[in-house]
Design a protein around this motif. Structure first.
Motif: not given
Length: 590
Positions: A229-236, A541-552
């Motif tokens: 599964f590729k983690f790609e985003s227009n806003k890395p 901050i919200t660009r990290r997503g739920v998982l990103g803000n949980l882990l980071m």
């Protein structure tokens, strides 16, 4: 009215001028003048730029606190775009008329009454410098000439046998590299950029020489693949926006700060995450050029965020099974991957000398790149010294301090508070312009006698050896928050909630050390700050997503809160225990 002579019209000099004008008051009014020897503003970003160069720090972190780059702009600007931003900054705050271009400072001396005499020469219409200097009597002086002005070129025996050799500040375009055999000395961000440009210019050979390794990271997190599964985003995600505030820069117990345990814990975690995601913990998808184990981490080095050349450097070294690659891997850009290109960049140690034939001799060490390069003939047509810059201040008369003597927050020397050095620290991860803004606000507060005294010990310096070439490295977030605490600009959680509400409070806890946070309260508060926090910074901050803000975010904050609470409990116990023991031993009287 206090005259302030500012030397240099790069980002540091510009934000110094603007901050002085904004902080003027009837009790202490400032009259700043910027002296710049070039014919335009921008400093390094203007005069040491080259084709295809981008900022490696994000616009969110690099923008000044109250004048932001448009949100629709990309996260990482070209150098030309950034210089245009600086021009707009000057125009917006109406201080362009205070900049004297083509004005070279030649001497700064002391006036008998304690002021400074700043002598400078102006360039005539014929392009010649005036013979007779002009002078300014200044109450204060701000040296903002920057870290990247005077090229540092180490001795290399036999360099005369090479057809062309020059310092990286003279590099401008791929035309200088096309069809040639290129050797680059230095694996800083400029050296890595030039290696990439050489590979893309159809150079015949590219050899990149590293002193002792580097720590490579992309400037934005993207392009991972896990279980197919590729983690790609227009806003890395820009990596310099990922460090959170709460319990890592705000509300940190002095014992925790002094031991740097936060740095070591984050290093431990990051190494394991890198191994899981890319198969190597030397850096992000970095398979060669690794640092010595005792120097691998946030506490010791400047992160190299020029990641473009890594697919070419990795090519002879990256060997991983199909099964592990399926589990997780970093995806190189298609334009830099076979079959589009099979060109590689050879990594090597710094050469010992060059033979009369033009062949380069490398020392044989245990480094795997040093062993491999012995079997490759290296006879470059051009050698580029991407070896950094040195600091020299010939215009300061004897007796003046220099930046390495600035013992008060790396800004001023004790007893010499009327002369400041702005922009003379380098962050491990971060950017110098926002640091220069905080230093400016700190110095102004010092002149107004608003800095807390005595100053607490500094715990923001990177941990370098005595023999290290660069000793002015700092941890960006720790340094910024320290300056903010010194001047009463570091907001308390209850204070933030009471004055600005829950939205700003949460953003502050989850955000990085953005300068805007330190203008929400305190002596330099800005009416723009709350809006910027609720929009641009909140979007980051919200660009990290739920998982990103949980882990980071949440998990690190909870861990560090526990760590700081433990330190506080131990401190309290160590304070109370002797008092209780003393009470037990003291005879009771009737």
């Amino acid at each position: 009215m206090k005259t302030v002579a500012i030397v240099g019209a790069g980002p540091a000099g510009l934000v110094m001028c603007k901050s002085l004008l904004e902080s003027s008051s009837p009790d202490l009014a400032f009259d700043p003048i910027i002296l710049e020897q070039e014919d335009d503003i921008g400093g390094t970003f203007k005069y040491r730029s080259y084709d295809n160069a981008n900022l490696v720090s994000s616009k969110q972190l690099t923008s000044f606190s109250d004048f932001r780059m448009p949100m629709e702009h990309p996260d990482h600007l070209t150098l030309e775009e950034y210089v245009n931003y600086l021009r707009a900054y000057c125009a917006h705050f109406s201080f362009t008329d205070r900049i004297r271009l083509q004005s070279k400072v030649v001497n700064i001396s002391r006036d008998p009454n304690g002021d400074h005499i700043v002598a400078y020469v102006h360039k005539s219409q014929t392009g010649e410098w005036e013979n007779v200097p002009r002078t300014i009597r200044a109450h204060y002086v701000a040296i903002c000439t920057g870290l990247h002005v005077i090229p540092a070129v180490p001795e290399l025996p036999g360099i005369g046998h090479i057809a062309q050799a020059f310092h990286s500040h003279e590099y401008k375009s791929r035309d200088q590299l096309a069809g040639r055999r290129v050797m680059i000395l230095g694996t800083g961000e400029t050296g890595m950029d030039i290696a990439y440009e050489a590979a893309k210019s159809d150079a015949k050979q590219v050899v990149l020489c590293s002193r002792s390794g580097f720590l490579s990271f992309p400037k934005a997190l993207n392009d991972f693949e896990i279980f197919g599964f590729k983690f790609e985003s227009n806003k890395p995600l820009p990596i310099d926006t990922l460090i959170t505030n709460l319990a890592e820069t705000a509300y940190v117990h002095p014992w925790v700060a002094a031991t740097h345990i936060r740095w070591f814990v984050s290093d431990f975690v990051i190494k394991r995450v890198l191994w899981l995601l890319t198969g190597t913990q030397a850096g992000c998808n970095q398979w060669v050029g690794e640092l010595e184990p005792e120097r691998l981490g946030r506490a010791y080095v400047f992160l190299n965020k020029s990641h473009k050349a890594m697919p070419y450097i990795n090519r002879p070294w990256r060997k991983r099974s199909y099964f592990l690659d399926y589990l997780s891997k970093y995806i190189d850009p298609p334009e830099d991957s076979p079959p589009h290109t099979n060109f590689g960049v050879d990594l090597a140690p710094f050469p010992s000398h060059i033979l009369p034939s033009g062949r380069v001799v490398f020392p044989l060490t245990k480094r795997k790149d040093a062993v491999r390069i012995q079997g490759i003939e290296v006879k470059p047509d051009v050698v580029i010294f991407a070896t950094g810059y040195r600091q020299d201040f010939p215009f300061l008369e004897e007796g003046y301090p220099t930046p390495d003597q600035a013992d008060m927050r790396n800004v001023v020397k004790s007893g010499e508070e009327t002369i400041a050095f702005i922009g003379f620290v380098r962050p491990g991860v971060g950017a110098i312009p926002p640091i220069a803004e905080m230093q400016s606000l700190w110095w102004i507060s010092l002149l107004k006698n608003q800095v807390r005294k005595p100053l607490p010990p500094p715990h923001y310096h990177l941990l370098v050896k005595e023999t290290a070439r660069i000793k002015y490295g700092v941890d960006h977030s720790t340094y910024m928050s320290t300056l903010a605490k010194d001047i009463g600009a570091a907001p308390g959680l209850w204070e933030l909630y009471r004055e600005h509400g829950l939205h700003v409070l949460v953003a502050y806890c989850f955000g990085a050390a953005f300068t805007t946070f330190y203008r929400l309260v305190g002596p330099h508060r800005s009416p723009m700050a709350p809006t910027i926090v609720k929009t641009e910074i909140w979007e980051t901050i919200t660009r990290r997503g739920v998982l990103g803000n949980l882990l980071m975010g949440i998990i690190p904050m909870l861990f560090y809160l526990w760590l700081n609470t433990l330190a506080l409990a131990l401190e309290t116990a160590s304070f109370l225990l002797p008092r209780r023991m003393l009470a037990l031993l003291t005879p009771k009287t009737m």
